[in-house]
Design a protein around this motif. Structure first.
Motif, short mmCIF file in Angstrom:
data_model
loop_
_atom_site.label_atom_id
_atom_site.label_comp_id
_atom_site.label_asym_id
_atom_site.label_seq_id
_atom_site.Cartn_x
_atom_site.Cartn_y
_atom_site.Cartn_z
N CYS A 18 20.80 57.36 -37.81
CA CYS A 18 21.61 56.58 -36.85
C CYS A 18 22.33 57.50 -35.87
N GLN A 19 22.95 58.56 -36.40
CA GLN A 19 23.69 59.49 -35.54
C GLN A 19 22.76 60.22 -34.59
N ASN A 20 21.58 60.62 -35.09
CA ASN A 20 20.62 61.32 -34.24
C ASN A 20 20.16 60.45 -33.07
N LEU A 21 19.87 59.19 -33.34
CA LEU A 21 19.44 58.28 -32.28
C LEU A 21 20.57 58.02 -31.29
N TYR A 22 21.77 57.86 -31.82
CA TYR A 22 22.94 57.63 -30.94
C TYR A 22 23.12 58.81 -29.99
N ASP A 23 23.08 60.02 -30.54
CA ASP A 23 23.25 61.22 -29.72
C ASP A 23 22.11 61.35 -28.71
N LEU A 24 20.90 60.99 -29.12
CA LEU A 24 19.73 61.12 -28.24
C LEU A 24 19.86 60.24 -27.00
N VAL A 25 20.32 59.00 -27.19
CA VAL A 25 20.51 58.10 -26.05
C VAL A 25 21.51 58.71 -25.07
N VAL A 29 20.98 60.01 -21.05
CA VAL A 29 21.80 59.53 -19.93
C VAL A 29 22.52 60.70 -19.26
N SER A 30 23.03 61.64 -20.04
CA SER A 30 23.71 62.80 -19.47
C SER A 30 22.76 63.62 -18.59
N SER A 31 21.53 63.82 -19.05
CA SER A 31 20.55 64.57 -18.26
C SER A 31 20.22 63.84 -16.96
N THR A 32 20.11 62.52 -17.04
CA THR A 32 19.85 61.72 -15.85
C THR A 32 20.98 61.86 -14.84
N ASN A 61 18.57 50.46 -22.82
CA ASN A 61 19.19 51.63 -22.22
C ASN A 61 18.15 52.61 -21.69
N LEU A 62 17.10 52.83 -22.45
CA LEU A 62 16.05 53.76 -22.01
C LEU A 62 15.29 53.21 -20.82
N GLN A 63 15.09 51.90 -20.78
CA GLN A 63 14.38 51.32 -19.65
C GLN A 63 15.22 51.41 -18.38
N LEU A 64 16.53 51.21 -18.50
CA LEU A 64 17.41 51.38 -17.34
C LEU A 64 17.35 52.81 -16.82
N LEU A 65 17.28 53.75 -17.73
CA LEU A 65 17.19 55.17 -17.37
C LEU A 65 15.88 55.46 -16.65
N VAL A 66 14.79 54.94 -17.18
CA VAL A 66 13.48 55.13 -16.55
C VAL A 66 13.47 54.53 -15.14
N ASN A 67 14.03 53.34 -15.01
CA ASN A 67 14.09 52.69 -13.69
C ASN A 67 14.88 53.53 -12.69
N VAL A 234 9.65 60.15 -32.31
CA VAL A 234 8.85 59.82 -31.12
C VAL A 234 9.64 60.03 -29.84
N LEU A 235 10.94 59.72 -29.86
CA LEU A 235 11.75 59.78 -28.64
C LEU A 235 12.32 61.16 -28.35
N LYS A 236 12.39 62.02 -29.35
CA LYS A 236 13.00 63.34 -29.13
C LYS A 236 12.17 64.28 -28.26
N PRO A 237 10.84 64.38 -28.43
CA PRO A 237 10.07 65.30 -27.57
C PRO A 237 10.22 65.03 -26.08
N PRO A 238 10.16 63.76 -25.60
CA PRO A 238 10.41 63.53 -24.17
C PRO A 238 11.80 63.95 -23.74
N CYS A 239 12.77 63.78 -24.64
CA CYS A 239 14.14 64.20 -24.32
C CYS A 239 14.23 65.72 -24.18
N ASP A 240 13.54 66.44 -25.06
CA ASP A 240 13.51 67.90 -24.98
C ASP A 240 12.86 68.36 -23.67
N ILE A 241 11.79 67.68 -23.27
CA ILE A 241 11.12 68.00 -22.02
C ILE A 241 12.06 67.75 -20.84
#
Length: 263
Positions: A18-25, A29-32, A61-67, A234-241
């Motif tokens: 839970c904490q990992n996913l929360y931090d990842l989101v 957003v911070s990178s964006t 949240n991720l879709q808003l970021l992609v948009n 699945v979501l972490k590698p794109p975040c690392d990139i």
């Protein structure tokens, strides 16, 4: 003892996932927002800063970021074409390239500055426009979301910080006594979990989706942890990139600043 050996209980796995996913989101957003700020500063755009919407799902949240990233890419398309026509094809390919190392990219930026500082209006503007236009993060994130049929993405971001005791209470309030299929009641009848339809919480909807029937509370925790861990994997590698792209862009911008100070 198991924790000391590197093994985590289901409770610990659930909390960590839970904490990992929360931090990842929040990292997404911070990178964006870092890209937004550079774009607004050097290309005169006025994109609003993003904020994590805690009451929205992870997927939303991720879709808003992609948009937002796609909107930014669309805004620099004309500038990117102008730059492509203004500088050498070789140098443009290096700036726009995806597999160029950080050192190679910085070297290309130095050459760009030395060769075109009097030709193009702003080297930093050129850099932001070209690198952003050819960044693949939006497509990469969308692809990752598409790979996940996981109900974890339906969880609201705020629910990722739900206290473990609250989760247990939710499970216990929705369990009914029974036995496993094909077994008869004997001494020590096991408690089987049965989640009823309570639409007020996406956490309950998440648990209902993964349980697929009557299971024990212990097993439900393990399944929930596995589901959240898979979403993170699945979501972490794109975040690392994405983070690597932001760091590369920042390093290139710093190189231009340093070159200006030398002159």
């Amino acid at each position: 003892m198991l924790a000391r050996l590197g093994f985590q209980s289901d409770k610990e796995r659930l909390a960590t996932a839970c904490q990992n996913l929360y931090d990842l989101v929040h990292i997404y957003v911070s990178s964006t927002n870092t890209i937004l700020q550079l774009l607004n500063m050097h290309l005169g755009t006025s994109f609003p800063t993003l904020a994590v919407k805690e009451n929205f799902s992870i997927r939303e949240n991720l879709q808003l970021l992609v948009n937002a990233l796609k909107d930014m890419q669309a805004s620099v398309e004309t500038k990117d074409k102008d730059v492509e026509e203004s500088i050498s094809h070789r140098l443009y390919a290096k700036i726009a390239g995806h597999i160029t190392s950080l050192q190679d990219k910085v070297t290309a930026v130095k050459e760009l500055y030395e060769s075109y500082k009097g030709v193009v209006d702003s080297i930093k503007c050129v850099l932001v426009a070209v690198m952003l236009k050819h960044d693949r993060v939006p497509d990469t994130v969308e692809s990752a979301i598409g790979q996940l049929s996981s109900p974890a993405l339906s969880l609201r971001v705020s629910e990722l910080l739900m206290d473990y005791a609250d989760i247990m209470k939710m499970l216990q309030e929705n369990e009914t006594p029974g036995t496993t299929d094909g077994s008869s009641s004997s001494s020590g009848t096991s408690q089987q979990l049965k989640l009823r339809s309570l639409p007020s919480s996406s956490t309950l909807a998440f648990l209902q989706a993964i349980l697929q029937g009557h299971r024990s509370i212990k097993k439900s925790l393990r399944i929930a942890a596995e589901c959240l861990e898979e979403a993170f994997r699945v979501l972490k590698p794109p975040c690392d990139i994405f983070q690597a792209f932001v760091k590369t862009l920042q390093a290139c911008m710093l190189e231009i600043t340093d070159k200006k100070q030398e002159t």
